[in-house]
Design an enzyme around this catalytic site. Structure first.
Site, mmCIF file in Angstrom:
data_model
loop_
_atom_site.group_PDB
_atom_site.id
_atom_site.type_symbol
_atom_site.label_atom_id
_atom_site.label_comp_id
_atom_site.label_asym_id
_atom_site.label_seq_id
_atom_site.Cartn_x
_atom_site.Cartn_y
_atom_site.Cartn_z
ATOM 1 N N CYS A 186 25.687 63.099 6.122
ATOM 2 C CA CYS A 186 25.461 63.417 7.537
ATOM 3 C C CYS A 186 24.282 64.379 7.695
ATOM 4 O O CYS A 186 24.423 65.587 7.450
ATOM 5 C CB CYS A 186 26.734 64.021 8.138
ATOM 6 S SG CYS A 186 26.517 64.521 9.851
ATOM 7 N N CYS A 188 24.732 67.120 10.354
ATOM 8 C CA CYS A 188 25.689 68.179 9.985
ATOM 9 C C CYS A 188 25.070 69.128 8.957
ATOM 10 O O CYS A 188 25.255 70.334 9.030
ATOM 11 C CB CYS A 188 26.961 67.608 9.357
ATOM 12 S SG CYS A 188 27.614 66.147 10.135
ATOM 13 N N ASP A 189 24.369 68.580 7.982
ATOM 14 C CA ASP A 189 23.953 69.383 6.822
ATOM 15 C C ASP A 189 22.453 69.636 6.726
ATOM 16 O O ASP A 189 22.021 70.390 5.851
ATOM 17 C CB ASP A 189 24.415 68.672 5.527
ATOM 18 C CG ASP A 189 25.930 68.539 5.475
ATOM 19 O OD1 ASP A 189 26.609 69.411 6.049
ATOM 20 O OD2 ASP A 189 26.435 67.570 4.888
#
Ligand code: NAP
Length: 291
Positions: A127, A130-131
């Site tokens: 992701c 997200c990261d």
């Protein structure tokens, strides 16, 4: 007793809920993880008619709130089994219901390389939104050739020092517009006709080895498509060789009162537009046929 249980709170499932709630049906949505499905991880959606640009998070959250405001009930209980007489069993409860819509979507596919699991969260991610922030100014790779990989690479190009986009062919499956944008980014390098053979590093990812070279990267974002979530339903639906639900008209399964919507079914185009279309149609037909 609920009229309708919808399994999955992604765009297809939430749209089904929206339509059923507006028809005054008593609806329960069962979700295994969190609302939003795969689209919640999309950095920017630019191909939804009428909305020139919106983040996946905002789109999913708006839809979720729209359903909640109509009184939609969402319980976070993974469904383990359903029967042909429409009994739904979860990790916590059993529900008897008039109709069921399966809208469980897909989960990100893994490369299935030896170190992959150990290095997940230590450089390997599924992701980018997200990261991505962990990799500001660092060198990263994205693997895949679909819209997810292209969007991830574009997103990461604004954060990382260098983004290697690795694809196993020399043509991308994703939209040409994204490919053009990527070609104009000076810090994006296309690595074509390449597959990843090894992930190197013990405590954290240090490099990847492709069929041609070793590339030094601190992050690898795996975006090679999805796998359908259908194990719990194989007794009541027909599945194709990849585990997707077969529906001849795109709505009905082989079992009366059990319908399908979204990416989890066999279909030509898996996009937000087709997911919400499926969701609205499945709810409308389920309501029409409800006994
Ligand atoms: P996808 O379109 O299925 O693409 C997966 C990509 O990964 C393909 O390029 C495939 O290569 C490659 N691949 C598959 N297995 C691989 C492996 N083992 N090793 C290396 N490469 C591998 O998946 P996606 O990009 O996640 O998209 C899923 C669906 O959502 C698509 O329909 C997509 O259009 C849609 N989507 C839409 C948007 C949007 O509209 N904004 C955004 C994201 C996703 P090949 O091409 O060689 O098969």
């Amino acid at each position: 007793m609920y009229d309708l249980i919808i399994i999955g709170a992604g765009p297809a499932g939430l749209t089904s809920a929206l339509y059923a709630l507006r028809a005054n049906k008593k609806v329960l949505i069962l979700e295994a993880k969190s609302y939003g499905g795969q689209i919640i991880n999309a950095s920017n959606i630019e191909n939804y008619p009428g909305i020139p640009s919106i983040s996946g998070f905002d789109f999913a959250t708006n839809l979720y709130n729209q359903v909640k405001d109509l009184g939609g009930e969402i319980l976070y209980e993974p469904v383990t089994h359903i029967t042909s007489d429409r009994e739904v069993t979860t990790s916590k409860n059993t529900y008897q219901v008039k109709s069921i819509i399966i809208a469980t979507g897909t989960n990100r596919k893994k490369l299935n390389l030896p170190n992959e699991e150990e290095l997940t969260g230590k450089g390997v991610s599924y992701c980018a939104t997200c990261d991505g922030n962990f990799f500001k100014g660092k060198d990263v790779a994205v693997i895949g050739g679909g819209n997810t990989a292209l969007e991830d690479a574009l997103y990461l190009a604004n954060l990382a020092h260098t983004v290697y986009l690795i694809h196993r062919r020399d043509e991308f499956r994703g939209e040409a517009k994204y490919v053009e944008e990527l070609k104009n980014k000076p810090n994006v390098k296309l690595v074509l006709n390449a597959t990843i053979k090894a992930l190197n590093g013990t405590d954290k990812l240090e490099s990847i080895t492709t069929n041609n070279e070793k590339i030094s990267v601190q992050g690898l974002f795996i975006a090679i498509g999805g796998e359908p979530q259908t194990e719990a339903f194989s007794n009541v639906v027909d599945l194709d060789e990849n585990g997707y639900i077969i529906s001849l008209d795109g709505v009905h399964t082989k079992t009366k009162g059990i319908y399908v919507a979204g990416d989890v079914r066999v279909k030509e185009l898996r996009q937000l537009t087709t997911a919400v279309s499926d969701g609205s149609l499945a709810a409308t037909i389920a309501i029409k046929e409800m006994e």
